[in-house]
Design a protein around this motif. Structure first.
Motif, mmCIF file in Angstrom:
data_model
loop_
_atom_site.group_PDB
_atom_site.id
_atom_site.type_symbol
_atom_site.label_atom_id
_atom_site.label_comp_id
_atom_site.label_asym_id
_atom_site.label_seq_id
_atom_site.Cartn_x
_atom_site.Cartn_y
_atom_site.Cartn_z
ATOM 1 N N VAL A 78 -32.968 -31.564 62.714
ATOM 2 C CA VAL A 78 -34.120 -31.058 63.471
ATOM 3 C C VAL A 78 -34.694 -29.824 62.781
ATOM 4 C CG1 VAL A 78 -34.858 -29.970 65.629
ATOM 5 C CG2 VAL A 78 -33.410 -32.005 65.696
ATOM 6 N N LEU A 79 -33.837 -28.887 62.417
ATOM 7 C CA LEU A 79 -34.309 -27.640 61.826
ATOM 8 C C LEU A 79 -34.849 -27.819 60.411
ATOM 9 C CD1 LEU A 79 -31.692 -25.106 63.208
ATOM 10 C CD2 LEU A 79 -34.001 -25.590 64.040
ATOM 11 N N ASN A 80 -34.445 -28.893 59.752
ATOM 12 C CA ASN A 80 -34.977 -29.185 58.423
ATOM 13 C C ASN A 80 -36.197 -30.103 58.483
ATOM 14 O OD1 ASN A 80 -33.192 -27.579 57.003
ATOM 15 N ND2 ASN A 80 -31.651 -29.177 56.925
ATOM 16 N N GLY A 81 -36.592 -30.506 59.692
ATOM 17 C CA GLY A 81 -37.788 -31.322 59.866
ATOM 18 C C GLY A 81 -37.584 -32.807 59.663
ATOM 19 N N LYS A 82 -36.343 -33.250 59.502
ATOM 20 C CA LYS A 82 -36.072 -34.676 59.295
ATOM 21 C C LYS A 82 -36.012 -35.447 60.609
ATOM 22 C CE LYS A 82 -33.828 -33.949 54.907
ATOM 23 N NZ LYS A 82 -32.608 -34.008 54.126
ATOM 24 N N ALA A 83 -35.542 -34.798 61.670
ATOM 25 C CA ALA A 83 -35.528 -35.406 63.000
ATOM 26 C C ALA A 83 -36.702 -34.828 63.773
ATOM 27 C CB ALA A 83 -34.215 -35.112 63.713
ATOM 28 N N LYS A 84 -37.525 -35.712 64.307
ATOM 29 C CA LYS A 84 -38.726 -35.283 65.034
ATOM 30 C C LYS A 84 -38.821 -36.020 66.357
ATOM 31 C CE LYS A 84 -41.092 -34.230 60.790
ATOM 32 N NZ LYS A 84 -42.265 -34.273 59.998
ATOM 33 N N GLY A 85 -39.794 -35.641 67.137
ATOM 34 C CA GLY A 85 -40.019 -36.296 68.415
ATOM 35 C C GLY A 85 -39.773 -35.349 69.568
ATOM 36 N N PRO A 86 -39.903 -35.871 70.778
ATOM 37 C CA PRO A 86 -39.796 -35.021 71.974
ATOM 38 C C PRO A 86 -38.439 -34.331 72.115
ATOM 39 C CG PRO A 86 -40.639 -37.193 72.557
ATOM 40 C CD PRO A 86 -40.275 -37.236 71.118
ATOM 41 N N GLU A 87 -37.365 -35.021 71.787
ATOM 42 C CA GLU A 87 -36.034 -34.409 71.925
ATOM 43 C C GLU A 87 -35.843 -33.282 70.911
ATOM 44 O OE1 GLU A 87 -33.694 -34.813 74.331
ATOM 45 O OE2 GLU A 87 -35.298 -35.983 75.251
ATOM 46 N N ALA A 88 -36.361 -33.466 69.709
ATOM 47 C CA ALA A 88 -36.275 -32.419 68.694
ATOM 48 C C ALA A 88 -37.092 -31.199 69.115
ATOM 49 C CB ALA A 88 -36.747 -32.948 67.346
ATOM 50 N N THR A 89 -38.280 -31.440 69.622
ATOM 51 C CA THR A 89 -39.133 -30.345 70.086
ATOM 52 C C THR A 89 -38.473 -29.609 71.242
ATOM 53 O OG1 THR A 89 -41.097 -31.539 69.384
ATOM 54 C CG2 THR A 89 -41.419 -29.770 70.980
ATOM 55 N N LYS A 90 -37.866 -30.358 72.138
ATOM 56 C CA LYS A 90 -37.174 -29.765 73.284
ATOM 57 C C LYS A 90 -36.027 -28.875 72.801
ATOM 58 C CE LYS A 90 -34.757 -31.182 77.467
ATOM 59 N NZ LYS A 90 -34.297 -32.339 78.249
ATOM 60 N N LEU A 91 -35.294 -29.313 71.794
ATOM 61 C CA LEU A 91 -34.206 -28.516 71.244
ATOM 62 C C LEU A 91 -34.733 -27.217 70.651
ATOM 63 C CD1 LEU A 91 -31.256 -28.038 70.337
ATOM 64 C CD2 LEU A 91 -31.859 -29.251 68.232
ATOM 65 N N ILE A 92 -35.792 -27.297 69.874
ATOM 66 C CA ILE A 92 -36.363 -26.102 69.252
ATOM 67 C C ILE A 92 -36.801 -25.103 70.314
ATOM 68 C CG2 ILE A 92 -38.274 -25.223 67.848
ATOM 69 C CD1 ILE A 92 -38.089 -27.960 66.318
ATOM 70 N N ILE A 93 -37.477 -25.588 71.341
ATOM 71 C CA ILE A 93 -37.925 -24.709 72.427
ATOM 72 C C ILE A 93 -36.730 -24.084 73.141
ATOM 73 C CG2 ILE A 93 -39.091 -24.656 74.668
ATOM 74 C CD1 ILE A 93 -41.018 -26.807 73.472
ATOM 75 N N SER A 94 -35.685 -24.872 73.378
ATOM 76 C CA SER A 94 -34.478 -24.346 74.027
ATOM 77 C C SER A 94 -33.833 -23.256 73.189
ATOM 78 C CB SER A 94 -33.460 -25.468 74.259
ATOM 79 O OG SER A 94 -33.954 -26.399 75.170
ATOM 80 N N MET A 95 -33.774 -23.479 71.886
ATOM 81 C CA MET A 95 -33.171 -22.488 70.993
ATOM 82 C C MET A 95 -33.997 -21.205 70.963
ATOM 83 S SD MET A 95 -31.849 -24.970 67.927
ATOM 84 C CE MET A 95 -30.567 -23.922 67.237
ATOM 85 N N ILE A 96 -35.306 -21.344 70.919
ATOM 86 C CA ILE A 96 -36.189 -20.170 70.930
ATOM 87 C C ILE A 96 -35.982 -19.369 72.210
ATOM 88 C CG2 ILE A 96 -38.609 -19.466 71.142
ATOM 89 C CD1 ILE A 96 -39.239 -21.765 69.130
ATOM 90 N N ASN A 97 -35.930 -20.056 73.335
ATOM 91 C CA ASN A 97 -35.724 -19.372 74.611
ATOM 92 C C ASN A 97 -34.352 -18.708 74.695
ATOM 93 O OD1 ASN A 97 -38.247 -19.959 75.708
ATOM 94 N ND2 ASN A 97 -37.567 -21.897 76.529
ATOM 95 N N GLU A 98 -33.324 -19.417 74.281
ATOM 96 C CA GLU A 98 -31.965 -18.887 74.360
ATOM 97 C C GLU A 98 -31.763 -17.700 73.429
ATOM 98 O OE1 GLU A 98 -28.219 -18.417 75.780
ATOM 99 O OE2 GLU A 98 -29.663 -19.877 76.527
ATOM 100 N N PHE A 99 -32.309 -17.775 72.229
ATOM 101 C CA PHE A 99 -32.150 -16.696 71.254
ATOM 102 C C PHE A 99 -33.117 -15.544 71.493
ATOM 103 C CE2 PHE A 99 -30.578 -20.052 67.997
ATOM 104 C CZ PHE A 99 -29.290 -19.985 68.509
ATOM 105 N N GLY A 100 -34.106 -15.734 72.363
ATOM 106 C CA GLY A 100 -35.070 -14.680 72.662
ATOM 107 C C GLY A 100 -36.017 -14.388 71.498
ATOM 108 N N ILE A 101 -36.374 -15.435 70.800
ATOM 109 C CA ILE A 101 -37.251 -15.293 69.629
ATOM 110 C C ILE A 101 -38.692 -15.181 70.099
ATOM 111 C CG2 ILE A 101 -38.060 -16.403 67.507
ATOM 112 C CD1 ILE A 101 -35.318 -17.769 67.371
#
Length: 62
Positions: A39-62
């Protein structure tokens, strides 16, 4: 359409600066370390990947 590139890069930078491995992220966010890496390297995409990125941003407080 808004891409996930800025979010992915921010998460990767945060993980590097804070010494968070893909394995650690896998424990925190549920999926496997390899899927998080894809996901972080852009190889996995789609709604679940986007959801993971958003979750990580929220959790890490970025």
């Amino acid at each position: 359409m808004i891409g996930t590139e800025p979010g992915r890069e921010a998460v990767k930078k945060y993980m590097k600066e804070n010494h968070i491995t893909y394995r650690m992220a896998g424990v925190l966010f549920g999926p496997s370390a390899s899927w998080i890496q894809q996901v972080l390297n852009g190889k996995a995409k789609g709604p679940e990947a986007t959801k993971l990125i958003i979750s990580m941003i929220n959790e890490f407080g970025i």
